[in-house]
Structures are given as C-alpha cells and as structure tokens.
Design a protein around this motif. Structure first.
Motif: not given
Length: 379
Positions: A297-318
């Motif tokens: 849902t691109a809430c982006r909670y994951c992004v704030t906790h990723c030690p590598k700073g990955l844009d996880i919602p964008v990666l999951l969309s791809l």
C-alpha cells in the motif's frame, strides 16, 4: 473506420504500429518481410487507417526504412507518419540533429507529422531536460521550420517521472504515448498516468493495448464472463473497447504482425462501442484474477526501517510487474536506480517486515527479484 479529431485533423483511432512487422524468418530479429508489410499497409490504407508509427530502433533500425519505402506508394498528404528521437540510448543525447536528418532520409520524407521524445523514464529524464544537449531547442526549431508538425513524447517511466517531464515541457507537448490497457491500469499505474495527461489537456496515444498479445486470449472462465455480457464481441476487441471508454484516448497503436490481426482490429474499429460501468468492473475483476501481486500500500513504514535506505514500495511495484512478465521495461527501470538501491542491495535483515502492516515477505521478494533480473528480459 472511427476517426478522432486532433487540431483540425481526422486521425484514424486505430494506428498502424511498426514495431512488430511481419518477418521473413522464424525469429523476431529476422529481416522484415517487405512484401507482406506492403500488403498489410495497403489493406490498412484502403480501410481508413491513416496513422503509421515507427521508431529509430525498431527492427534493428530497419523499420523506418521499410515503412518509408512502402508508404512512398501513397500521396504524402494522405497519411500521417510518426517516429521518435531515441533517447532511451543515452549515447544519443548529443546527436539530435544528426539522427533527425538520418531519419528523414531513411523514411524518404521532408517532414514528420508526429515526432516524439522516445521512452521518457528514470534513467534518461535528466539528460532529456538538460539544456546542454539542446534537444528541445532543436526539435522546436524543426517544428518552426515545418519539418515536425506535432511534437510529443512517449513514456514508460513512473508517474512521478512523467509529472516531472510535464512540469518542464508540458506546455510544448501536444500528445503523449503511454502503455495503457486494463491490466496495466493498476499494475503500471496507467490509470493515474492517463488522468495526469487529462489534467494537462494532452491527448493520449496508446501503446500495448493488448499487452503484447496477453489480452488477446483469456482463460475459459474469464472468456465466459465477457461472452455473457457481449456475446458477439471477440476477446481482443474488449481491450480496444476499454480504450474507447477511457477519456482522452485519441490514437490506439497496435503492432500487428499478420493480416488476420489487422483485419480483426480494423473490424473492431468500424464502430465506437464504449463499455458500461458494469462491463468496466468485469474487466478490472478479470485483470485482478490474472495478477499474483504483493499488495503493498506504499505506507513507507518499511523505508524508515531499512538500513540500506531502499525504496521498498518502488522495488515491490517493479517486482510485481516482473512476476507477471519479466520484460525489458522492468529491467530498464531497475537499471535506472543507483547501484546501491537495487534489489541485490537487500541484506535480508527483515527489519522492513517487522513494521509492514500487510505482513509481506519483503526479503524473500527481493531475493526472488534478483533471480528474475539475472534472467534474459522479454519484450
């Protein structure tokens, strides 16, 4: 043939795409079959098609040559020819003048009716907008000189990339070509892109209306659902009827490789038969049944906790798109990311999963994504 108004012109609603011309061989990279191509173009012209779309790189650079040769049999003012500046290859950025002059010679014409910035996406947006290359300045000059009648762009990039291009050049863009069909309405956020273009009052040109042929045939269950609604309608025609319903759609391009495909598509475009609200809902339900996606849902909670700073919602969309079709466009989009922001940068710590409201298996998805990206890309 259904025609659409565009700045005083009557454009055939069905355009002849020259990316998948018939070939004289068993593989897509075989030489173009010029005889069959000429027969198809002649049939198209006699049945009202007047828009022909090619590009610098189609068929290994031969599409422009063959289409120019075939179309030379008809009066120049009887058809509209479109081609594109190949900015998908960054090495071309400083060659706008040389390439444009080459294209005129290849097509054997003095002007192009429609000319596009080809494939605006994440990796080339900066060079496209960079004034040092002078691409926009040069193309606007050719428009002033009558060598380009109408200027636009095609885009495979994300919504934000399209918006950035429009913020910079939208006042000079007369049309935009996007990948639009009922499957990509959500998968590639095509619905939002179409709305963005409507907000800018930019007419929509459609590419991949059948998603590379994937919407030409459906499962027996899904076919039965559509036949119950319109017994007389062929399955491929539903994809075109969908586009006849979307506001702003002007020209729909189809890359037809056989006379049979051409005949059926022209038959479909003898009438404009938009879908009802219920029929649209049925198509979206079918699209949902065809996709096995991670419901981010691109809430982006994951992004704030990723030690590598990955844009996880964008990666999951791809990743969701790669799960459906591991295509060239997905590979290009990933390649446009910084090297340390790609799926293989994931260390599998699962910090993202600990805060994901949807409880998605993100680490496993990134690992699978890397595997898919190491496989050859399809079309």
């Amino acid at each position: 043939m259904v025609y659409k108004d565009f700045q005083g012109l009557k454009l055939s609603a069905l355009g002849f795409g020259a990316m998948r011309l018939p070939v004289a061989g068993d593989t897509p990279d075989s030489p173009i079959d010029e005889v069959r191509t000429a027969e198809m173009v002649d049939y198209a012209v006699r049945h009202g098609v007047n828009y022909f779309d090619t590009a610098y790189g189609y068929h290994d650079g031969k599409s422009e040559i063959v289409m120019g040769k075939v179309l030379s049999a008809y009066p120049r003012d009887s058809y509209y020819l479109a081609t594109k500046f190949p900015g998908y290859d960054l090495s071309n950025m400083g060659k706008a003048e040389a390439i444009f002059e080459e294209q005129l010679k290849k097509c054997g014409v003095d002007y192009f009716d429609f000319y596009l910035f080809h494939n605006v996406y994440e990796k080339n947006i900066d060079p496209y907008l960079d004034p040092q290359y002078g691409i926009m300045e040069y193309l606007m000059k050719q428009k002033e000189n009558g060598r380009i009648r109408h200027l636009g762009f095609s885009a495979h990039g994300r919504y934000d990339t399209m918006k950035r291009f429009l913020d910079a050049y939208g006042d000079r863009m007369e049309f935009c070509q996007i990948q639009l069909n009922y499957l990509d309405w959500k998968l590639q956020d095509a619905g939002a892109k179409a709305e963005l273009l409507n907000q800018h009052n930019i007419p929509i040109w459609v590419m991949e209306p059948l998603r590379g042929g994937k919407l030409a045939e459906l499962s027996e269950e899904n076919e039965a659902k559509l036949k119950a609604l319109r017994p007389e309608e062929e399955i491929p025609a539903w994809a075109f009827r969908f586009l006849q319903t979307v506001p702003g759609v002007t020209v729909t391009l189809s890359g037809m490789s056989t006379m049979e495909q051409l005949e059926k598509n022209i038959e479909t475009y003898t009438q404009d038969k938009p879908l009802s609200e219920g029929e649209m809902e049925a198509l979206f339900e079918i699209a949902g049944s065809m996709l096995d996606i991670l419901p981010c849902t691109a809430c982006r909670y994951c992004v704030t906790h990723c030690p590598k700073g990955l844009d996880i919602p964008v990666l999951l969309s791809l990743y969701n798109e790669a799960r459906y079709v591991n295509g060239l466009i997905t590979h290009m989009a990933v390649d446009a990311l910084q090297e340390d922001k790609r799926p293989d940068a994931c260390i599998g710590c699962r910090s993202c999963e600990a805060v994901c409201p949807q409880q998605l298996g993100i680490a496993g998805a990134m690992k699978d994504f890397v595997v898919k990206l190491n496989q050859p890309a399809g079309l």
